[in-house]
Design a protein around this motif. Sequence first.
Motif, mmCIF file in Angstrom:
data_model
loop_
_atom_site.group_PDB
_atom_site.id
_atom_site.type_symbol
_atom_site.label_atom_id
_atom_site.label_comp_id
_atom_site.label_asym_id
_atom_site.label_seq_id
_atom_site.Cartn_x
_atom_site.Cartn_y
_atom_site.Cartn_z
ATOM 1 N N LYS A 42 0.827 -1.201 0.000
ATOM 2 C CA LYS A 42 0.000 0.000 0.000
ATOM 3 C C LYS A 42 0.873 1.268 0.000
ATOM 4 C CE LYS A 42 -3.587 2.331 2.731
ATOM 5 N NZ LYS A 42 -4.487 2.211 3.922
ATOM 6 N N HIS A 43 1.946 1.210 0.763
ATOM 7 C CA HIS A 43 2.816 2.384 0.869
ATOM 8 C C HIS A 43 4.037 2.287 -0.032
ATOM 9 C CE1 HIS A 43 0.640 4.284 4.177
ATOM 10 N NE2 HIS A 43 0.534 3.091 4.760
ATOM 11 N N ASP A 44 4.073 1.233 -0.836
ATOM 12 C CA ASP A 44 5.156 1.062 -1.804
ATOM 13 C C ASP A 44 6.527 1.076 -1.121
ATOM 14 O OD1 ASP A 44 6.218 0.604 -4.313
ATOM 15 O OD2 ASP A 44 6.356 2.730 -4.825
ATOM 16 N N VAL A 45 6.643 0.306 -0.044
ATOM 17 C CA VAL A 45 7.917 0.156 0.648
ATOM 18 C C VAL A 45 8.113 -1.325 0.959
ATOM 19 C CG1 VAL A 45 7.836 2.464 1.703
ATOM 20 C CG2 VAL A 45 6.878 0.514 2.943
ATOM 21 N N LEU A 46 9.305 -1.682 1.395
ATOM 22 C CA LEU A 46 9.567 -3.038 1.852
ATOM 23 C C LEU A 46 8.983 -3.233 3.238
ATOM 24 C CD1 LEU A 46 13.296 -3.385 0.721
ATOM 25 C CD2 LEU A 46 11.275 -4.353 -0.392
ATOM 26 N N PRO A 47 8.561 -4.454 3.586
ATOM 27 C CA PRO A 47 7.994 -4.677 4.921
ATOM 28 C C PRO A 47 8.920 -4.230 6.041
ATOM 29 C CG PRO A 47 7.521 -6.567 3.521
ATOM 30 C CD PRO A 47 8.445 -5.678 2.741
ATOM 31 N N ASP A 48 10.236 -4.421 5.841
ATOM 32 C CA ASP A 48 11.178 -4.006 6.881
ATOM 33 C C ASP A 48 11.248 -2.491 7.042
ATOM 34 O OD1 ASP A 48 11.830 -6.515 7.647
ATOM 35 O OD2 ASP A 48 13.795 -6.587 6.689
ATOM 36 N N ASP A 49 10.740 -1.737 6.034
ATOM 37 C CA ASP A 49 10.792 -0.271 6.091
ATOM 38 C C ASP A 49 9.536 0.338 6.695
ATOM 39 O OD1 ASP A 49 13.280 -0.303 4.906
ATOM 40 O OD2 ASP A 49 12.481 -0.112 2.865
#
Length: 547
Positions: free
Chosen positions: A310-317
């Motif tokens: 949804k936020h276009d980031v990696l899960p770790d981010d």
Amino acid sequence: MLRSLDIRDMLLIDRLELTFGPGLNVLTGETGAGKSILLDCLGFVLGWRGRADLVRAGAAQGEVTAVFDLPSDHPARAVLDEAGIEAGDELILRRINGGDGRKTGWVNDRRVSGEVLRQLSDLLVELHGQHDDRGLLNPRGHRALLDAFAGVDLAPTRRTWAARREARAAMAEAQAALEAAKKEEDFLRHAVKELGDLAPESGEEVALDVARRSMQAAERIRGDVARALQMIGPEGAEGAMLDANRWLEGASDRAEGRLDAPIEALGRALVELGEAASGVETALAALDFDPHALEQTEERLFALRALARKHDVLPDDLAGLADELRDRLGRIDAGEERIAALRRAVTDADAGYDAAAAALTATRSKAAGQLDKAVSAELAPLKMERAVFETLVSEAEPGPDGRDAVAFTVATNPGAPAGPLDKIASGGELSRFLLALKVCLARGNDALVLIFDEIDRGVGGATADAVGRRLAKLAHDTQVLVVTHSPQVAALGAHHFQVAKSVTKGMTTSRVAALDDEARINEIARMLAGDKVSDAAVEAARALLAG
């Protein structure tokens, strides 16, 4: 000081070398002799925009060279430094006008543009005449002239203006940023709550994925392991082997030792089988899991991955994103407080500027009254005691130099409406107004060469004498060049040049000669009497020169 002027093949001049002196330099000659040509040539070498047809008829090109003395503190040195031109004790300007109209200029043998020449011109020469739009008649320069007269220091007002501009810019920038941030406030609050509810941690996605895969694998193999344990347990291989061992031991007494070895081997197999069963039991216990735990693990893992997409980031981010969004939301919450602080800074900066501008207005208003008195004192000897000169200080748009507009106005007769200099005064009156103004404004300014082009036109007798004496007064502090038809003015010059026209072989040329004492008497006598110089005119000329 203008030391010399060298002209070659310009207009009616074929070759002319003039050397000027300090103080009052006067140029006289009959009408049409070519006095204005000298000013045209000087203006040409100074980069002024003037007539185009300057090259003498029949010449390939025209050339003018002007040499100025350059004191160590002369403001023209700043222009030379900026242009990268070495400056000595003299400044040599040279400009060529080609037959094709192209113009080329040099300063100290360094080629320069016309713009550099014009910048130097503003610091070297000031021309005044009836059609002067570069100096006193230009209302845009009146405020600077009044400030120079008053000795105004503009630095405080300029500092407060800069502070005011910076404060307003900072507030505008903060307001724009706050408005932009408020457009995403709903999104930020929702996103911060969503991330806060999930509370993602760095590295959590990998750990959840490993746990999920382990539970999924256990779910697939546990049935086989349980069946294997059953097959080797008491109800399977172990039970069958124990039965076989009992049967063999019961028959061993009658087998004369032939069953001893098989019984021993079967005992060892039972031990190994027991160890295998124990290991399988341990493995089966490790494969035990709560199906609800697998469901919870999968739900959290899928929630993390969905929010990352949804936020276009990696899960770790996600954890870092949560901190960033909380910071942006915090800036919105604190934005109004910052805007209030900046608004107070703008108010303070406005107050600082208003105080400095008000003080500047007061200084200018006071100086305007002093200038009016000074000009009035100069007008009386010029036979304009009934004229009224007034310096108007009015409100204008605020700026770095204050919020005042300054205009020089005159009324030539009591009760007559006042107006701009060039709109109200006649030719002769205008000349005298300009001279009176210049006498008042030029005090202590010896950097400029002052040139007056027929500023005494339309006056004579005692008035012309007063004009001459004011010019001579100006010349005490700076070099003055004046083109004049007035014998009273000419008689007061420290250096006298006569301009004359001659025709040789059908070619008209203008000549300029520096006059000695005797020649000067004759020239002033001519100016008094006209073509036929009488003895009375000569005596009158001697009297004028004697003062």
